[in-house]
Write a protein that holds these residues in place. Structure first.
Motif, mmCIF file in Angstrom:
data_model
loop_
_atom_site.group_PDB
_atom_site.id
_atom_site.type_symbol
_atom_site.label_atom_id
_atom_site.label_comp_id
_atom_site.label_asym_id
_atom_site.label_seq_id
_atom_site.Cartn_x
_atom_site.Cartn_y
_atom_site.Cartn_z
ATOM 1 N N GLY A 42 0.773 -1.233 0.000
ATOM 2 C CA GLY A 42 0.000 0.000 0.000
ATOM 3 C C GLY A 42 0.803 1.280 0.000
ATOM 4 N N ARG A 43 2.130 1.181 -0.051
ATOM 5 C CA ARG A 43 2.943 2.396 -0.063
ATOM 6 C C ARG A 43 3.157 2.857 -1.503
ATOM 7 N NH1 ARG A 43 8.021 1.909 3.917
ATOM 8 N NH2 ARG A 43 8.240 4.050 3.137
ATOM 9 N N PRO A 44 3.084 4.163 -1.758
ATOM 10 C CA PRO A 44 3.168 4.682 -3.136
ATOM 11 C C PRO A 44 4.605 4.792 -3.629
ATOM 12 C CG PRO A 44 2.846 6.500 -1.620
ATOM 13 C CD PRO A 44 2.819 5.247 -0.775
ATOM 14 N N VAL A 45 5.308 3.676 -3.642
ATOM 15 C CA VAL A 45 6.717 3.680 -4.033
ATOM 16 C C VAL A 45 6.842 3.798 -5.555
ATOM 17 C CG1 VAL A 45 8.832 2.290 -4.107
ATOM 18 C CG2 VAL A 45 7.447 2.365 -2.029
ATOM 19 N N ILE A 46 7.784 4.610 -5.981
ATOM 20 C CA ILE A 46 8.123 4.708 -7.399
ATOM 21 C C ILE A 46 9.501 4.084 -7.572
ATOM 22 C CG2 ILE A 46 8.690 6.293 -9.290
ATOM 23 C CD1 ILE A 46 6.567 8.194 -8.163
ATOM 24 N N GLY A 47 9.589 3.105 -8.464
ATOM 25 C CA GLY A 47 10.827 2.349 -8.620
ATOM 26 C C GLY A 47 11.619 2.740 -9.852
ATOM 27 N N PHE A 48 12.883 3.099 -9.635
ATOM 28 C CA PHE A 48 13.817 3.374 -10.724
ATOM 29 C C PHE A 48 14.851 2.250 -10.833
ATOM 30 C CE2 PHE A 48 12.225 7.597 -9.675
ATOM 31 C CZ PHE A 48 12.140 8.236 -10.896
ATOM 32 N N GLY A 49 14.518 1.072 -10.277
ATOM 33 C CA GLY A 49 15.521 0.031 -10.154
ATOM 34 C C GLY A 49 15.677 -0.867 -11.361
ATOM 35 N N ALA A 50 14.604 -1.480 -11.818
ATOM 36 C CA ALA A 50 14.721 -2.509 -12.858
ATOM 37 C C ALA A 50 14.945 -1.899 -14.225
ATOM 38 C CB ALA A 50 13.475 -3.379 -12.877
ATOM 39 N N GLY A 51 15.797 -2.558 -15.014
ATOM 40 C CA GLY A 51 16.080 -2.097 -16.367
ATOM 41 C C GLY A 51 15.207 -2.792 -17.380
ATOM 42 N N GLU A 52 13.929 -2.436 -17.411
ATOM 43 C CA GLU A 52 13.052 -3.037 -18.415
ATOM 44 C C GLU A 52 12.077 -1.997 -18.940
ATOM 45 O OE1 GLU A 52 10.680 -6.233 -17.021
ATOM 46 O OE2 GLU A 52 9.991 -5.211 -15.218
ATOM 47 N N PRO A 53 11.827 -2.014 -20.259
ATOM 48 C CA PRO A 53 10.884 -1.054 -20.839
ATOM 49 C C PRO A 53 9.509 -1.189 -20.215
ATOM 50 C CG PRO A 53 12.155 -2.171 -22.552
ATOM 51 C CD PRO A 53 12.435 -2.896 -21.266
ATOM 52 N N ASP A 54 8.824 -0.065 -20.093
ATOM 53 C CA ASP A 54 7.476 -0.080 -19.521
ATOM 54 C C ASP A 54 6.415 -0.263 -20.603
ATOM 55 O OD1 ASP A 54 8.276 2.564 -20.395
ATOM 56 O OD2 ASP A 54 6.419 3.346 -19.532
ATOM 57 N N PHE A 55 6.832 -0.713 -21.776
ATOM 58 C CA PHE A 55 5.907 -0.934 -22.884
ATOM 59 C C PHE A 55 5.535 -2.410 -22.971
ATOM 60 C CE2 PHE A 55 8.579 2.687 -23.906
ATOM 61 C CZ PHE A 55 7.656 3.644 -24.283
ATOM 62 N N ALA A 56 4.384 -2.693 -23.557
ATOM 63 C CA ALA A 56 3.981 -4.072 -23.800
ATOM 64 C C ALA A 56 4.741 -4.619 -25.002
ATOM 65 C CB ALA A 56 2.476 -4.148 -24.058
ATOM 66 N N THR A 57 4.970 -5.923 -24.996
ATOM 67 C CA THR A 57 5.540 -6.574 -26.174
ATOM 68 C C THR A 57 4.608 -6.347 -27.359
ATOM 69 O OG1 THR A 57 6.542 -8.277 -24.779
ATOM 70 C CG2 THR A 57 6.317 -8.766 -27.127
ATOM 71 N N PRO A 58 5.131 -5.968 -28.533
ATOM 72 C CA PRO A 58 4.266 -5.707 -29.697
ATOM 73 C C PRO A 58 3.340 -6.870 -30.016
ATOM 74 C CG PRO A 58 6.480 -4.897 -30.123
ATOM 75 C CD PRO A 58 6.544 -5.628 -28.811
ATOM 76 N N ASP A 59 2.150 -6.540 -30.496
ATOM 77 C CA ASP A 59 1.098 -7.533 -30.714
ATOM 78 C C ASP A 59 1.520 -8.657 -31.652
ATOM 79 O OD1 ASP A 59 -0.557 -6.143 -29.038
ATOM 80 O OD2 ASP A 59 -1.710 -5.162 -30.635
ATOM 81 N N TYR A 60 2.220 -8.329 -32.732
ATOM 82 C CA TYR A 60 2.550 -9.371 -33.711
ATOM 83 C C TYR A 60 3.484 -10.416 -33.119
ATOM 84 C CZ TYR A 60 7.124 -7.134 -34.599
ATOM 85 O OH TYR A 60 8.386 -6.617 -34.480
ATOM 86 N N ILE A 61 4.259 -10.030 -32.127
ATOM 87 C CA ILE A 61 5.146 -10.981 -31.463
ATOM 88 C C ILE A 61 4.333 -11.892 -30.545
ATOM 89 C CG2 ILE A 61 7.085 -11.183 -29.848
ATOM 90 C CD1 ILE A 61 8.100 -8.498 -30.958
ATOM 91 N N VAL A 62 3.412 -11.308 -29.808
ATOM 92 C CA VAL A 62 2.539 -12.096 -28.933
ATOM 93 C C VAL A 62 1.710 -13.073 -29.752
ATOM 94 C CG1 VAL A 62 0.652 -11.973 -27.261
ATOM 95 C CG2 VAL A 62 2.470 -10.251 -27.215
#
Length: 411
Positions: A42-62
């Motif tokens: 429940g804490r409003p933490v904002i994370g700058f830790g992980a190195g991963e895009p915040d985008f979804a994998t493109p549809d054609y790949i899924v």
């Protein structure tokens, strides 16, 4: 119990091997896990830790993965070194994107870039062989080297050179036991990108001294402004027979969770690494390989859109960090990380505490501002923080604004 104490115990007393007991948990994943746990509480933490895009994998790949699930061929074991059609596509993609011409037999498909790195070092290193490691480094590199029996030798660059090492520094670190140079551009954690002239100078130095080079190119498409990516074995072709290139789909196609990477190198080294993989994991998930095939065979429109967003966030985070007194942040030219020096804040009082190092400062920032960052100790250089800007624009501004407010109290 320290690794040294563990090693001194008798085999019957030792519960965990000294080799594995000496490994540290991935600091970036640990910070990300802590941030997610706090958010779940429940804490409003904002994370700058992980190195991963915040985008979804493109549809054609899924969609390619969904189709693969219904193909009985993919319900069975496939070659441990990778689907033949994926290896062919990776060779074609490598020629297209970097100009490096290779054969499918030079490609090993792995469970993410981390496995490619470990297996490559395991295939190259004998106990005591040294690997020259430009520092700051990604946390996994030295652990993979040690697991493979090697000895990492740090060569430290700081913000005054944009975190780029020189040939003179590398030469000063070279010894008769030096076997491999690790070369990473664009860099995690600093975002540093080496110019063509610098790549050529370093590559020719390595070739002159008969060194192997392991070069990690996973951020090849994430460069900004006037910076350009240059593949080392293309710039210095005489290194082709002593160079291993590591890459993967994780960053370019927002596929961190799919776990598909690869190593490209001389056939004998790739064959040795594939033999190791045949006993360690066998083949990579066939569904993930089918998704990767669609990714590398497709165009780069998705990464172009992500790069535009990352570039915008890059300029925002650098500006805001440099507005904090005691913080110095060079502008990264690649990847999606900022790596500011916070040495000007250490020892100052912040809400009743005086952080003596960047680990303690990161703890203060998490506890007081509810912002998760990774301390420079994880990357071999105390006195710095790594912030990934692969998160939404609003969260980025809110997170750095919290840091600005907190650290303005330092005195």
């Amino acid at each position: 119990m320290t690794a040294a104490n563990t090693a001194s115990q008798s085999p019957t007393e030792r519960r965990v091997s000294a080799r594995v007991g000496a490994i540290s948990e991935s600091a970036t994943l640990a910070v990300d896990a802590k941030a997610k746990a706090l958010k779940a509480a429940g804490r409003p933490v904002i994370g700058f830790g992980a190195g991963e895009p915040d985008f979804a994998t493109p549809d054609y790949i899924v969609e390619a993965a969904i189709a693969a699930c219904t193909n009985p061929t993919y319900h069975r074991y496939t070659p441990a070194g990778g689907l033949p059609e994926l290896k062919t596509a990776i060779a074609a993609k490598t020629a297209r994107d970097s100009g490096y011409e290779v054969e499918p037999a030079q490609v090993l498909v792995t469970n993410g870039g981390k496995q490619a790195i470990y297996e490559s070092f395991a295939a190259l290193l004998d106990p005591g062989d040294e690997v020259i490691v430009p520092t700051p480094y990604w946390t996994t590199y030295p652990e993979s080297i040690r697991l493979a029996g090697g000895v990492p030798v740090d060569v430290v660059a700081d913000e005054t050179t944009g975190y780029r090492v020189s040939v003179e520094q590398l030469e000063a670190a070279r010894t008769p036991r030096s076997k491999v140079l690790l070369f990473v551009s664009p860099s995690n954690p600093t975002g540093a990108v080496y110019s063509r002239e610098q790549v050529e100078a370093i590559g020719r130095w390595a070739a002159e001294h008969g060194l192997w080079v392991l070069t990690d190119e996973i951020y090849e498409h994430l460069v900004y402004g006037t910076a350009e990516f240059h593949s080392l074995p293309v710039v210095v072709p005489e290194l082709r027979n002593k160079c291993v290139v590591v890459n993967g789909v994780a960053k370019t196609y927002a596929m961190t969770g799919w776990r598909v990477g690869w190593a490209i190198g001389p056939k004998d080294v790739i064959k040795a690494a594939a033999n190791l993989q045949s006993h360690a994991t066998s083949n990579v998930s066939n569904v993930a390989q089918a998704a990767a095939l669609a990714a590398v065979s497709g165009d780069l429109d998705a990464v172009a859109k992500m790069r535009e967003a990352f570039d915008r966030r890059r300029r925002t985070i650098v500006r805001m960090l440099n507005e904090i007194e005691g913080v110095e942040c060079p502008e990264p030219e690649g990847a999606f990380y900022a790596y500011p020096s916070v040495k000007g804040l250490l020892g100052k009082e912040i809400r009743g505490r005086r952080p003596a190092n960047s680990v303690e400062l990161a703890e203060v920032i998490l506890e007081e501002a509810e912002v998760a960052v990774v301390p420079g100790e994880a990357f071999g250089t105390p006195g710095y923080l790594r912030l990934s800007y692969a998160l939404g624009d609003e969260d980025l501004v809110e997170g750095v604004s919290r840091m600005q407010k907190l650290l303005a109290e330092a005195e």
